[in-house]
Design a protein around this motif. Sequence first.
Motif, mmCIF file in Angstrom:
data_model
loop_
_atom_site.group_PDB
_atom_site.id
_atom_site.type_symbol
_atom_site.label_atom_id
_atom_site.label_comp_id
_atom_site.label_asym_id
_atom_site.label_seq_id
_atom_site.Cartn_x
_atom_site.Cartn_y
_atom_site.Cartn_z
ATOM 1 N N ALA A 300 56.298 -38.789 69.367
ATOM 2 C CA ALA A 300 56.203 -40.253 69.284
ATOM 3 C C ALA A 300 57.286 -40.822 68.380
ATOM 4 C CB ALA A 300 54.818 -40.653 68.788
ATOM 5 N N LEU A 301 57.570 -40.137 67.276
ATOM 6 C CA LEU A 301 58.640 -40.579 66.381
ATOM 7 C C LEU A 301 59.986 -40.560 67.105
ATOM 8 C CD1 LEU A 301 57.813 -38.866 62.948
ATOM 9 C CD2 LEU A 301 57.945 -41.312 63.406
ATOM 10 N N MET A 302 60.215 -39.538 67.883
ATOM 11 C CA MET A 302 61.469 -39.446 68.620
ATOM 12 C C MET A 302 61.565 -40.532 69.684
ATOM 13 S SD MET A 302 62.167 -35.347 69.013
ATOM 14 C CE MET A 302 63.810 -35.661 69.685
ATOM 15 N N ASP A 303 60.467 -40.810 70.358
ATOM 16 C CA ASP A 303 60.469 -41.876 71.375
ATOM 17 C C ASP A 303 60.831 -43.219 70.743
ATOM 18 O OD1 ASP A 303 59.713 -40.037 73.267
ATOM 19 O OD2 ASP A 303 57.574 -40.508 73.148
ATOM 20 N N GLU A 304 60.249 -43.480 69.596
ATOM 21 C CA GLU A 304 60.442 -44.770 68.934
ATOM 22 C C GLU A 304 61.862 -44.930 68.386
ATOM 23 O OE1 GLU A 304 58.657 -47.226 65.066
ATOM 24 O OE2 GLU A 304 57.856 -45.264 65.616
ATOM 25 N N ALA A 305 62.432 -43.829 67.897
ATOM 26 C CA ALA A 305 63.720 -43.918 67.182
ATOM 27 C C ALA A 305 64.932 -43.581 68.030
ATOM 28 C CB ALA A 305 63.684 -42.992 65.961
ATOM 29 N N GLU A 306 64.741 -43.262 69.281
ATOM 30 C CA GLU A 306 65.843 -42.736 70.111
ATOM 31 C C GLU A 306 67.104 -43.589 70.053
ATOM 32 O OE1 GLU A 306 66.991 -42.046 74.818
ATOM 33 O OE2 GLU A 306 64.882 -42.130 74.226
ATOM 34 N N HIS A 307 67.011 -44.842 70.422
ATOM 35 C CA HIS A 307 68.203 -45.700 70.535
ATOM 36 C C HIS A 307 68.842 -45.961 69.164
ATOM 37 C CE1 HIS A 307 67.411 -46.320 74.755
ATOM 38 N NE2 HIS A 307 66.170 -46.722 74.487
ATOM 39 N N ASP A 308 68.014 -46.061 68.120
ATOM 40 C CA ASP A 308 68.549 -46.366 66.794
ATOM 41 C C ASP A 308 69.231 -45.161 66.160
ATOM 42 O OD1 ASP A 308 67.491 -48.924 67.043
ATOM 43 O OD2 ASP A 308 65.585 -48.365 66.115
ATOM 44 N N VAL A 309 68.656 -43.978 66.334
ATOM 45 C CA VAL A 309 69.243 -42.779 65.730
ATOM 46 C C VAL A 309 70.487 -42.320 66.495
ATOM 47 C CG1 VAL A 309 68.822 -40.359 65.109
ATOM 48 C CG2 VAL A 309 67.022 -42.058 64.786
ATOM 49 N N LEU A 310 70.536 -42.600 67.785
ATOM 50 C CA LEU A 310 71.675 -42.174 68.609
ATOM 51 C C LEU A 310 72.721 -43.274 68.801
ATOM 52 C CD1 LEU A 310 69.821 -40.169 71.417
ATOM 53 C CD2 LEU A 310 70.899 -39.279 69.338
ATOM 54 N N ALA A 311 72.628 -44.338 68.034
ATOM 55 C CA ALA A 311 73.548 -45.470 68.216
ATOM 56 C C ALA A 311 75.012 -45.060 68.072
ATOM 57 C CB ALA A 311 73.206 -46.575 67.222
ATOM 58 N N THR A 312 75.307 -44.146 67.152
ATOM 59 C CA THR A 312 76.711 -43.771 66.928
ATOM 60 C C THR A 312 77.313 -43.013 68.099
ATOM 61 O OG1 THR A 312 75.967 -41.756 65.795
ATOM 62 C CG2 THR A 312 76.487 -43.654 64.423
ATOM 63 N N MET A 313 76.482 -42.514 69.011
ATOM 64 C CA MET A 313 77.003 -41.738 70.144
ATOM 65 C C MET A 313 77.843 -42.600 71.083
ATOM 66 S SD MET A 313 75.940 -38.772 69.373
ATOM 67 C CE MET A 313 76.457 -37.874 70.843
ATOM 68 N N SER A 314 77.739 -43.923 70.948
ATOM 69 C CA SER A 314 78.549 -44.827 71.766
ATOM 70 C C SER A 314 79.877 -45.166 71.093
ATOM 71 C CB SER A 314 77.776 -46.119 72.036
ATOM 72 O OG SER A 314 76.572 -45.855 72.720
ATOM 73 N N PHE A 315 80.123 -44.591 69.925
ATOM 74 C CA PHE A 315 81.354 -44.866 69.184
ATOM 75 C C PHE A 315 82.269 -43.641 69.247
ATOM 76 C CE2 PHE A 315 78.450 -48.056 67.829
ATOM 77 C CZ PHE A 315 79.237 -49.145 67.483
ATOM 78 N N PRO A 316 83.541 -43.798 68.869
ATOM 79 C CA PRO A 316 84.486 -42.683 68.975
ATOM 80 C C PRO A 316 83.961 -41.404 68.334
ATOM 81 C CG PRO A 316 85.659 -44.687 68.415
ATOM 82 C CD PRO A 316 84.202 -45.024 68.369
ATOM 83 N N GLN A 317 84.139 -40.298 69.008
ATOM 84 C CA GLN A 317 83.610 -39.021 68.550
ATOM 85 C C GLN A 317 84.153 -38.636 67.180
ATOM 86 O OE1 GLN A 317 84.115 -35.916 71.423
ATOM 87 N NE2 GLN A 317 82.680 -34.528 70.413
ATOM 88 N N GLN A 318 85.423 -39.008 66.913
ATOM 89 C CA GLN A 318 86.028 -38.650 65.627
ATOM 90 C C GLN A 318 85.362 -39.355 64.454
ATOM 91 O OE1 GLN A 318 87.471 -39.988 68.315
ATOM 92 N NE2 GLN A 318 89.621 -39.356 68.543
ATOM 93 N N HIS A 319 84.645 -40.468 64.724
ATOM 94 C CA HIS A 319 84.038 -41.252 63.655
ATOM 95 C C HIS A 319 82.593 -40.867 63.377
ATOM 96 C CE1 HIS A 319 86.966 -44.793 64.740
ATOM 97 N NE2 HIS A 319 87.590 -43.662 64.486
ATOM 98 N N ARG A 320 81.947 -40.194 64.294
ATOM 99 C CA ARG A 320 80.491 -40.064 64.251
ATOM 100 C C ARG A 320 79.971 -39.359 63.002
ATOM 101 N NH1 ARG A 320 79.947 -38.048 70.500
ATOM 102 N NH2 ARG A 320 80.826 -39.934 71.466
ATOM 103 N N THR A 321 80.673 -38.334 62.546
ATOM 104 C CA THR A 321 80.179 -37.595 61.387
ATOM 105 C C THR A 321 80.138 -38.463 60.125
ATOM 106 O OG1 THR A 321 82.424 -36.779 60.931
ATOM 107 C CG2 THR A 321 80.964 -35.370 62.246
ATOM 108 N N LYS A 322 80.924 -39.534 60.105
ATOM 109 C CA LYS A 322 80.947 -40.414 58.938
ATOM 110 C C LYS A 322 80.101 -41.666 59.122
ATOM 111 C CE LYS A 322 85.444 -38.839 57.379
ATOM 112 N NZ LYS A 322 86.815 -39.216 56.932
ATOM 113 N N LEU A 323 79.497 -41.803 60.309
ATOM 114 C CA LEU A 323 78.755 -43.026 60.610
ATOM 115 C C LEU A 323 77.252 -42.818 60.748
ATOM 116 C CD1 LEU A 323 81.052 -44.597 63.373
ATOM 117 C CD2 LEU A 323 81.070 -45.078 60.924
ATOM 118 N N HIS A 324 76.809 -41.586 60.922
ATOM 119 C CA HIS A 324 75.411 -41.387 61.310
ATOM 120 C C HIS A 324 74.419 -41.499 60.164
ATOM 121 C CE1 HIS A 324 75.208 -37.393 59.525
ATOM 122 N NE2 HIS A 324 76.310 -37.053 60.169
ATOM 123 N N SER A 325 74.888 -41.639 58.922
ATOM 124 C CA SER A 325 73.956 -41.722 57.799
ATOM 125 C C SER A 325 74.484 -42.655 56.717
ATOM 126 C CB SER A 325 73.714 -40.330 57.196
ATOM 127 O OG SER A 325 74.817 -39.934 56.407
#
Length: 396
Positions: A300-325
Amino acid sequence: MLRVLEKPPDADILREMIGFAAARLAEMEVGAHTGAGYGEKRTDRLAQRNGLRDRDGETRAGTVELRIPKLRKVSYFPSFLAPRRMAEKALTAVIQEACIQCISTRSVDDLVKALGMSGISKSQVSRLCEEIDERVKAFLEPPIEGDWPYLWIDATYVKVRAQGREFGRIVSVAVTVAVGVNSDGRREVLGMDIGPSEAETFWTGFLRKLTRRGLRGVKLVVSDAHEGIKAAVSKVLTATWQRCRVHFMRNILAHAGRSGRRVVSAFVATAFAQDDAEKASRQWRLVADQLRPKVPKRAALMDEAEHDVLATMSFPQQHRTKLHSTNPLERLNGEIKRRTDVVGIFPNEAAITRLVGAILLEQNDEWSVQRARYISLETIAAMGDDEPVSLPVLGD
């Protein structure tokens, strides 16, 4: 110098060596200012010497007695005796202000002695506060120029003595900080504010202050899972919101036993390892479905948070490690907590702004002189809104 070196190696000898080196450095600087060495007679000299003045210098080896040359008609202060760091000044001012207002939450006397500031007068404190306040205000209130694709916001709590009707009561207030990355890939502190809580109205007001100063071009805001922040971001910035992945993982692992945490963490991480948003969402749902029969709370936690936790996946791959937290901001907040814990209870909100603003100013200065950009210029250039312009081909 030989006399100094022949003495036993202890703190006294170290202080004498520092004093000797400082005197020689000062003499070299004064020679450059005057255009002539000590005792040298020159018609083209720029200034005249005017004796010496004594000054105590605080070092890690203790107090060093210095003799600083004086000049006629012009002032001179050794460049190597830089004023104490801004945050140390602010910390001293806060503690002294607490003493003046008879606020003693800890052993303030020992703390003042540890800072080497025993015996400072109220008038000195007042001048010190005014100097810091002017610099902090100039740092926190200038126009914000350019585009800022990425923004991190977070809050930490400190204790302050209430004013007005509730004078004397100790309350907790939220100190909010915003850090952004501009279109050059550089990190900067964009602002701070103080409020009674992290309610949506407060976050909305904070973000509107930033936009009035010129904040624009924000595409992603990173924060912890606070509904007030999420609503304010949607209302004021209309930007994508990224829920801090680190905080989410703590939440989901809290529902797992000690032996199962490693397995759950590895399962969820497979979604983060995907190449794009579509694949990440597909893997996320697959993991949630696998967990659902045995641990429905985690699913249920994963269902609720899917779009918010994975938001950085729509941004450049080189940036993601610095954007996800919010880790970059968490480290800054950790330094703020470390410094503010020394004070304990602030006498008023102005003292909070003075100390926290000085800490932020120091951090911003450190970031500004770093050679490496937080995000490379080549990869962040693609984040701009400007469409490429095609120039007409010139005929022969």
